[in-house]
Design a protein around this motif. Structure first.
Motif, PDB file in Angstrom:
ATOM      1  N   ARG A  45       0.793  -1.398  -0.035  1.00 55.39           N
ATOM      2  CA  ARG A  45       0.039   0.177  -0.035  1.00 55.39           C
ATOM      3  C   ARG A  45       0.945   1.245  -0.154  1.00 55.39           C
ATOM      4  N   LEU A  46       1.656   1.229   0.690  1.00 50.59           N
ATOM      5  CA  LEU A  46       2.679   2.435   0.777  1.00 50.59           C
ATOM      6  C   LEU A  46       3.547   2.739  -0.527  1.00 50.59           C
ATOM      7  N   GLN A  52       1.829   7.066  -6.574  1.00 44.53           N
ATOM      8  CA  GLN A  52       0.896   7.828  -6.751  1.00 44.53           C
ATOM      9  C   GLN A  52       1.431   9.418  -6.730  1.00 44.53           C
ATOM     10  N   ASP A  53       2.188   9.502  -5.406  1.00 47.57           N
ATOM     11  CA  ASP A  53       2.592  11.016  -5.059  1.00 47.57           C
ATOM     12  C   ASP A  53       3.991  11.153  -5.926  1.00 47.57           C
ATOM     13  N   LEU A  54       4.673  10.444  -6.471  1.00 52.94           N
ATOM     14  CA  LEU A  54       5.774  10.634  -7.312  1.00 52.94           C
ATOM     15  C   LEU A  54       4.805  11.299  -8.520  1.00 52.94           C
ATOM     16  N   ALA A  55       4.019  10.277  -9.137  1.00 57.21           N
ATOM     17  CA  ALA A  55       3.487  10.641 -10.374  1.00 57.21           C
ATOM     18  C   ALA A  55       2.840  12.147 -10.369  1.00 57.21           C
ATOM     19  N   VAL A  56       2.126  12.536  -9.245  1.00 59.63           N
ATOM     20  CA  VAL A  56       1.654  13.990  -8.987  1.00 59.63           C
ATOM     21  C   VAL A  56       2.586  14.850  -9.151  1.00 59.63           C
ATOM     22  N   LEU A  57       3.771  14.804  -8.288  1.00 57.51           N
ATOM     23  CA  LEU A  57       4.854  15.761  -8.272  1.00 57.51           C
ATOM     24  C   LEU A  57       5.544  15.797  -9.883  1.00 57.51           C
TER      25      LEU A  57
END
Length: 93
Positions: A45-46, A52-57
């Motif tokens: 999950r992490l 996902q966070d990396l893709a957003v950044l």
């Protein structure tokens, strides 16, 4: 009690102790297995959240790159404007 009966009783006592030890060990192994499964699920999950966070950044950085001012071009235009002003000042005086 004869000697073979004493041995049989002692072997039965050891068998009971061994079975109890194996039962305790089995219970501990179940707990370890549950914790391992939970940990693996948490790590999965992490990783998904991290990806996902990396893709957003990355998307935000790309948007910032597209929206930034063309600073080298502005610097060149400012220098050219200063040159034109200096030449005009030289010839008009």
């Amino acid at each position: 009690m004869t000697q073979p009966e004493g041995i049989a009783v002692e072997l039965e006592r050891l068998r009971g102790i061994t079975e109890a030890g194996f039962a305790r060990l089995d219970g501990r192994l179940e707990v370890v297995l549950q914790r391992t499964n939970r940990t693996e699920e948490d790590v999965r999950r992490l990783r998904e959240e991290h990806d996902q966070d990396l893709a957003v950044l990355r998307a935000e950085v790309e948007a910032l790159k597209r929206g930034r001012w063309p600073l080298p071009a502005l610097g060149a235009l400012t220098g050219l404007g200063g040159l034109v002003a200096a030449v005009l000042a030289l010839f008009l005086n």
